[in-house]
Design an enzyme around this catalytic site. Structure first.
Site, PDB file in Angstrom:
ATOM      1  N   TYR A  48      47.143  -8.643  25.866  1.00 56.75           N
ATOM      2  CA  TYR A  48      47.111  -9.140  24.482  1.00 56.75           C
ATOM      3  C   TYR A  48      45.688  -9.122  23.908  1.00 56.75           C
ATOM      4  O   TYR A  48      45.482  -8.696  22.774  1.00 56.75           O
ATOM      5  CB  TYR A  48      47.704 -10.549  24.444  1.00 56.75           C
ATOM      6  CG  TYR A  48      47.827 -11.139  23.058  1.00 56.75           C
ATOM      7  CD1 TYR A  48      48.566 -10.501  22.061  1.00 56.75           C
ATOM      8  CD2 TYR A  48      47.211 -12.347  22.744  1.00 56.75           C
ATOM      9  CE1 TYR A  48      48.674 -11.053  20.788  1.00 56.75           C
ATOM     10  CE2 TYR A  48      47.325 -12.911  21.483  1.00 56.75           C
ATOM     11  CZ  TYR A  48      48.059 -12.267  20.502  1.00 56.75           C
ATOM     12  OH  TYR A  48      48.171 -12.812  19.241  1.00 56.75           O
ATOM     13  N   SER A 101      43.636 -12.527  16.040  1.00 55.26           N
ATOM     14  CA  SER A 101      43.772 -13.699  16.918  1.00 55.26           C
ATOM     15  C   SER A 101      42.396 -13.998  17.482  1.00 55.26           C
ATOM     16  O   SER A 101      41.511 -13.128  17.477  1.00 55.26           O
ATOM     17  CB  SER A 101      44.713 -13.348  18.074  1.00 55.26           C
ATOM     18  OG  SER A 101      44.634 -14.317  19.099  1.00 55.26           O
TER      19      SER A 101
HETATM   20  P1  NAP Z   1      56.331 -15.321  15.708  1.00 57.00           P
HETATM   21  O1  NAP Z   1      56.895 -16.562  15.130  1.00 57.00           O
HETATM   22  O2  NAP Z   1      56.855 -14.836  17.010  1.00 57.00           O
HETATM   23  O3  NAP Z   1      56.420 -14.149  14.629  1.00 57.00           O
HETATM   24  C1  NAP Z   1      56.165 -12.795  14.942  1.00 57.00           C
HETATM   25  C2  NAP Z   1      56.751 -11.934  13.849  1.00 57.00           C
HETATM   26  O4  NAP Z   1      56.419 -10.565  14.126  1.00 57.00           O
HETATM   27  C3  NAP Z   1      58.266 -12.043  13.764  1.00 57.00           C
HETATM   28  O5  NAP Z   1      58.649 -12.106  12.420  1.00 57.00           O
HETATM   29  C4  NAP Z   1      58.751 -10.743  14.405  1.00 57.00           C
HETATM   30  O6  NAP Z   1      59.967 -10.335  13.783  1.00 57.00           O
HETATM   31  C5  NAP Z   1      57.603  -9.804  13.982  1.00 57.00           C
HETATM   32  N1  NAP Z   1      57.536  -8.596  14.783  1.00 57.00           N
HETATM   33  C6  NAP Z   1      57.235  -8.460  16.093  1.00 57.00           C
HETATM   34  N2  NAP Z   1      57.330  -7.183  16.453  1.00 57.00           N
HETATM   35  C7  NAP Z   1      57.715  -6.474  15.347  1.00 57.00           C
HETATM   36  C8  NAP Z   1      58.001  -5.123  15.088  1.00 57.00           C
HETATM   37  N3  NAP Z   1      57.933  -4.199  16.047  1.00 57.00           N
HETATM   38  N4  NAP Z   1      58.350  -4.767  13.826  1.00 57.00           N
HETATM   39  C9  NAP Z   1      58.434  -5.699  12.842  1.00 57.00           C
HETATM   40  N5  NAP Z   1      58.183  -7.004  13.029  1.00 57.00           N
HETATM   41  C10 NAP Z   1      57.834  -7.386  14.280  1.00 57.00           C
HETATM   42  O7  NAP Z   1      54.744 -15.499  15.936  1.00 57.00           O
HETATM   43  P2  NAP Z   1      53.547 -15.767  14.906  1.00 57.00           P
HETATM   44  O8  NAP Z   1      52.669 -16.740  15.567  1.00 57.00           O
HETATM   45  O9  NAP Z   1      54.030 -16.063  13.534  1.00 57.00           O
HETATM   46  O10 NAP Z   1      52.820 -14.354  14.968  1.00 57.00           O
HETATM   47  C11 NAP Z   1      52.391 -13.648  13.831  1.00 57.00           C
HETATM   48  C12 NAP Z   1      51.081 -12.946  14.137  1.00 57.00           C
HETATM   49  O11 NAP Z   1      50.088 -13.925  14.443  1.00 57.00           O
HETATM   50  C13 NAP Z   1      51.122 -12.001  15.348  1.00 57.00           C
HETATM   51  O12 NAP Z   1      50.410 -10.838  15.051  1.00 57.00           O
HETATM   52  C14 NAP Z   1      50.435 -12.804  16.442  1.00 57.00           C
HETATM   53  O13 NAP Z   1      49.847 -11.971  17.403  1.00 57.00           O
HETATM   54  C15 NAP Z   1      49.405 -13.561  15.613  1.00 57.00           C
HETATM   55  N6  NAP Z   1      48.853 -14.759  16.236  1.00 57.00           N
HETATM   56  C16 NAP Z   1      49.656 -15.802  16.623  1.00 57.00           C
HETATM   57  C17 NAP Z   1      49.077 -16.916  17.233  1.00 57.00           C
HETATM   58  C18 NAP Z   1      49.895 -18.092  17.699  1.00 57.00           C
HETATM   59  O14 NAP Z   1      49.390 -18.906  18.499  1.00 57.00           O
HETATM   60  N7  NAP Z   1      51.115 -18.273  17.241  1.00 57.00           N
HETATM   61  C19 NAP Z   1      47.705 -16.974  17.418  1.00 57.00           C
HETATM   62  C20 NAP Z   1      46.924 -15.917  17.007  1.00 57.00           C
HETATM   63  C21 NAP Z   1      47.505 -14.823  16.406  1.00 57.00           C
HETATM   64  P3  NAP Z   1      61.199  -9.610  14.487  1.00 57.00           P
HETATM   65  O15 NAP Z   1      61.210 -10.017  15.924  1.00 57.00           O
HETATM   66  O16 NAP Z   1      62.376 -10.116  13.689  1.00 57.00           O
HETATM   67  O17 NAP Z   1      60.948  -8.167  14.275  1.00 57.00           O
END
Ligand code: NAP
Length: 247
Positions: free
Chosen positions: A145, A132
């Site tokens: 975070y 991120s």
């Molecule tokens: P999201 O839609 O909330 O997806 C997060 C995913 O991670 C879900 O599939 C969730 O699945 C899974 N997850 C969380 N904890 C887990 C665990 N203990 N075991 C297995 N799976 C787990 O958010 P996203 O934006 O796609 O996030 C994906 C990645 O991108 C993350 O690492 C996040 O930090 C990073 N990111 C996001 C943003 C943003 O603005 N959206 C920006 C920078 C980085 P379950 O809950 O079904 O397990």
């Protein structure tokens, strides 16, 4: 030979889009997350293999990895997210521990368990960690975070040192604001608060980040994309966002 890609956190957002894009490229995809029903539906849609996976639980990681083929070409460590946006003095230890468990230790567990399979690939293999801009910046209320994503960055860079000479590439993709379920999770299910994060601006969408992941993996084998920072045009820093108001 069909290449094998493993994606964690595939039940929504960036992970789900990554599964779709790698399937379109002909990869055999194994994906996991905790919400099994979501995973089952995505498996039906894409033909990927979906398995329950909690990266915060070593036993769950081991049983997930046991189901993988002997050789894995690409591992996308995407599972993770943020919990809360409180100042340090009001923060919850539980939230910090949980973020560390999924974003950092979850990635370590996956890499440790999948490593023998990555090493078996004759054509080299690739680990992509989804970080991120929180890995390179700090912002008010973000200490938990940003702390874990900074730690993930240290992990990514250390792997590149430890694996120097091995045919395993290591990439970190660091997005800014992406409209997924990320903010809903961060604010404990408060969808109105989550929607405010993207109000009046054009955020990235999950596909933008999935495309960057795929692009880094499809470079020639001698090319390692170390780090990709991707922001919406409307975002200059984590806390500096241009918002259009009114009509
Ligand atoms: P999201 O839609 O909330 O997806 C997060 C995913 O991670 C879900 O599939 C969730 O699945 C899974 N997850 C969380 N904890 C887990 C665990 N203990 N075991 C297995 N799976 C787990 O958010 P996203 O934006 O796609 O996030 C994906 C990645 O991108 C993350 O690492 C996040 O930090 C990073 N990111 C996001 C943003 C943003 O603005 N959206 C920006 C920078 C980085 P379950 O809950 O079904 O397990």
């Amino acid at each position: 030979m069909t290449k094998v890609c493993v994606v964690t956190g595939a039940s929504s957002g960036i992970g789900a889009e990554t599964v779709r894009l790698f399937r379109l490229q002909g990869y055999q995809v194994f994906m996991g997350a905790r919400r099994e029903e979501r995973i089952r539906k995505l498996a039906e849609e894409t033909g990927a293999t979906g398995l329950r996976l909690d990266v915060a639980d070593s036993a769950s990681v081991r049983s997930f990895v046991r189901e993988l083929p002997e050789t894995v070409h690409v591992l996308v460590n995407n599972a993770g997210g943020a919990l809360g946006l409180e100042p340090v003095t009001e923060t919850s230890e539980e939230a910090w521990l949980s973020m560390y468990q999924s974003n950092v230790l979850g990635t370590v567990r996956m890499i440790r368990e999948v490593f023998p399979r990555l090493s078996r690939s004759q054509d080299g293999s690739h680990v992509v960690n989804v970080g991120s801009i929180a890995a390179i910046e700090t912002y008010l209320g973000g200490a938990g975070y940003t702390g874990v994503k900074h730690a993930l960055r240290a992990l990514t860079e250390t792997l590149r040192l430890e694996w120097l000479g091995l045919p395993i590439r290591v990439t970190e993709v660091d997005p800014g604001l992406v409209e997924t379920e990320f903010s809903i999770v961060r604010f404990g299910g408060d969808t109105r608060k989550a929607a405010k994060v993207y109000e009046g601006m054009d955020p990235l969408v999950a596909r933008d980040v999935a495309q960057a992941i795929l692009w880094s993996v499809t470079r020639p084998p001698h090319v390692n994309i170390d780090q990709m920072v991707i922001r919406p045009r409307d975002q200059a820093r984590a806390d500096k966002v241009h918002r259009r108001t009114g009509n």
